[in-house]
Design a protein around this motif. Sequence first.
Motif, PDB file in Angstrom:
ATOM      1  N   SER A  47       0.738   4.018  -2.641  1.00 13.65           N
ATOM      2  CA  SER A  47       0.461   5.451  -2.411  1.00 13.65           C
ATOM      3  C   SER A  47       1.444   6.413  -2.893  1.00 13.65           C
ATOM      4  CB  SER A  47       0.595   5.466  -0.863  1.00 13.65           C
ATOM      5  OG  SER A  47      -0.396   4.761  -0.211  1.00 13.65           O
ATOM      6  N   LEU A  70      -7.456   4.597  -0.069  1.00 12.01           N
ATOM      7  CA  LEU A  70      -6.016   4.000   0.217  1.00 12.01           C
ATOM      8  C   LEU A  70      -5.503   4.571   1.389  1.00 12.01           C
ATOM      9  CD1 LEU A  70      -3.485   2.966  -0.889  1.00 12.01           C
ATOM     10  CD2 LEU A  70      -2.976   4.896  -2.255  1.00 12.01           C
ATOM     11  N   SER A  71      -5.727   5.742   1.947  1.00  9.76           N
ATOM     12  CA  SER A  71      -5.503   6.631   2.964  1.00  9.76           C
ATOM     13  C   SER A  71      -6.142   5.576   4.390  1.00  9.76           C
ATOM     14  CB  SER A  71      -5.879   7.972   3.102  1.00  9.76           C
ATOM     15  OG  SER A  71      -5.490   8.550   1.958  1.00  9.76           O
ATOM     16  N   LEU A 117      -4.567   2.203   4.723  1.00 13.22           N
ATOM     17  CA  LEU A 117      -3.304   2.408   5.363  1.00 13.22           C
ATOM     18  C   LEU A 117      -3.456   2.721   6.993  1.00 13.22           C
ATOM     19  CD1 LEU A 117      -1.072   4.530   2.952  1.00 13.22           C
ATOM     20  CD2 LEU A 117      -0.300   2.406   3.908  1.00 13.22           C
ATOM     21  N   MET A 136       0.799  -1.151   0.160  1.00  6.38           N
ATOM     22  CA  MET A 136       0.179  -0.042  -0.029  1.00  6.38           C
ATOM     23  C   MET A 136       0.802   1.280  -0.087  1.00  6.38           C
ATOM     24  SD  MET A 136      -3.433  -0.679   2.024  1.00  6.38           S
ATOM     25  CE  MET A 136      -2.580  -1.563   3.661  1.00  6.38           C
ATOM     26  N   PHE A 147      -8.232   7.585  -3.570  1.00  6.58           N
ATOM     27  CA  PHE A 147      -7.233   8.214  -2.501  1.00  6.58           C
ATOM     28  C   PHE A 147      -7.718   8.020  -0.986  1.00  6.58           C
ATOM     29  CE2 PHE A 147      -4.793  11.351  -0.282  1.00  6.58           C
ATOM     30  CZ  PHE A 147      -3.431  11.040  -0.625  1.00  6.58           C
ATOM     31  N   TYR A 194      -6.195  -0.697  -8.435  1.00 15.93           N
ATOM     32  CA  TYR A 194      -5.079   0.288  -9.159  1.00 15.93           C
ATOM     33  C   TYR A 194      -4.557  -0.165 -10.589  1.00 15.93           C
ATOM     34  CZ  TYR A 194      -1.554   3.852  -8.864  1.00 15.93           C
ATOM     35  OH  TYR A 194      -0.858   4.944  -9.242  1.00 15.93           O
TER      36      TYR A 194
END
Length: 648
Positions: free
Chosen positions: A19, A40-41, A44, A15, A37, A210
């Motif tokens: 990123s 993804l954040s 994480l 990840m 995004f 992705y």
Amino acid sequence: MHYMYSFEISALLVMLIVSVHFVLTRRFPVARNYVFFALLSVALVNNISNIASCVCLAHADTVPLFVNQILAYVFFLSEELTSILFVYYVYVACDVPAGKRLIIKRVEDVLVIVFSFLLISNPWLHGFFYFENGMYYQGWGASFGYFYIILSIFLTLCMIAMSGKHVVQGTRLVVGTYGMVACAVILLQFFSREILLTGIANATLILIMYLTIQNPNELLDRRTGVANEKALNVCFQNSYSIGREMVLYNIDLRQYNQINASYGYETGSRLLFEVGRFFLETCGAFHVFHLGGDSFVVAVYGEQDPEDILNQIFSRFENPWEIDELEIMLRVRVVRIDYPLHVKNMLEYLELNSFMKTIIRETGLQPFLKADKEIILRYQRKHAVEQALLMALENESLEVYYQPVVDMQTERVISMEALVRLRDEKLGFIPPDEFVSIAEKNGSVVMLDEQVFEKVCRFLREQILNNHGLGIKDVHVNISVIFFMQNDMSKKILDIMERYGIPAEYITLEVTERAAATAPEMMEKHMETLAAEGISFALDDYGTGNSNCSYLINYPFDKVKFDKTMVWSYFTSKTGKIILDNEVNTIHELHIPIIAEGVETKEQMERLKRLKVEYIQGYYYAKPMPQKEFLEFVREKNQLHERNEETE
């Protein structure tokens, strides 16, 4: 409990790499990218909090209790948010219709409410976790977290299935693959809680998305380094969603095809790349699109000044482009269209843009054209005519009028030309020049030619073949260049004639020299086939374009039709008189009869008769008429001539 961190650490590395690449890659500021995004954040955060929480729990004797409590809350909260964002990402990225979302969303909302209640009430009800004597214990509702994730995945799969054709096959495969992998991982985690697998499930989801749905190259044109046509459509969608106005410049490189042919594909590609880089430097990353070939689009919005951008573009193209020691000059044609003033979506933009580029090419205007009220009205008229034509073709409601052709020796009507006519309830009568040119551009002229020819054959069968007293020997039918370029053109003509039982000597096909210039081999093939069956040919519009006697030598034409502009020039210009005299003499030497079109006065008729022009067609005798009027005119004209002969 002793935890296994290896899968979670691997997931963290995956990840982090995604990123970094996501942040460094140029992307369009659209909802899909924002949601990805965010997903993804949060994933994480979930991954890091899971690792940190387990490490701290292993050292609970030295780590303050409130730290462990905060990490546990962060983990469960980020787990909930990851599921919510996953579902929402599928909504946005797959463009699932709102109606398909509603049922699934309601079930999802119930799950979110239950999860949120358990998390908020955890300090009192201990639904997810609690600490006792410094030790961490999962609560009675901890299993709901696993159930919540699996059910969210299942609901998303249901939504994709319900969306049918709205979701592409590749997306179905991506979401389905993730669903199976994630469910397997979560079930394993449920039964083996010492193995940390939440992160690897999230990393699998993010990596698959992705590389497929969120493909960083999907909206990029590699040849030029700028965005592609698909990205332009995304730009339109984004502008619509946020209510943004845009000025769109379409820039065509006028000499690019010649440069590509002269210097080679590699040089042409380098040139395109340099042009694309100039546009990027001038306008910005999310403002430049390559539509293929020699066409770019620049979108101007925000605080940018459209006039300043346009001036910079024209100024740059006044100077050469240096490519491998070559200095290449380019000229551009630029079309300006404002969104949403002139167009509402990308399809309308492409159609209006094509229309305006045609105006520039055909009228030889300056290399810049801005959409205005007049152009929009012309475009709307063209679109309305196109729709009327397509409707008429579908309903077979085109009309065929007939204009008499008079023999100068007998002064009888011996032939007729079939002319197509189009009427629309809203538009009224539409001139042939207007709708035929549209038919040629959109390809429907082939269907038009076929329908006209069939109507002519039907008219011949019903009114002419069994009525020899009329004196009609043949009918002239125009055949378009595009119809001549069809491999089966001859077969279609002969099949229609056979269906109506039309003798070949009754058919004369009129062909312009453009057909010979455009497809000489195909034209020769069809003419030989049809001439062998007894069909005649007339060279139409002689005296326009590049018409000359070479066509009469190389192709089996039985007649020549002088265009009305050539006929009129005989009476208005000394040069025109000389040219017409010479052409008449030359064609007579070839023993080919002449038909003069556009004859409107008695003087014109008499002068052409003295030149021994064999046949005359024009308003002097009659305009094109519907079938019934034509038949009445021919009967009256030819019977009157017979009475005059008897009187004499």
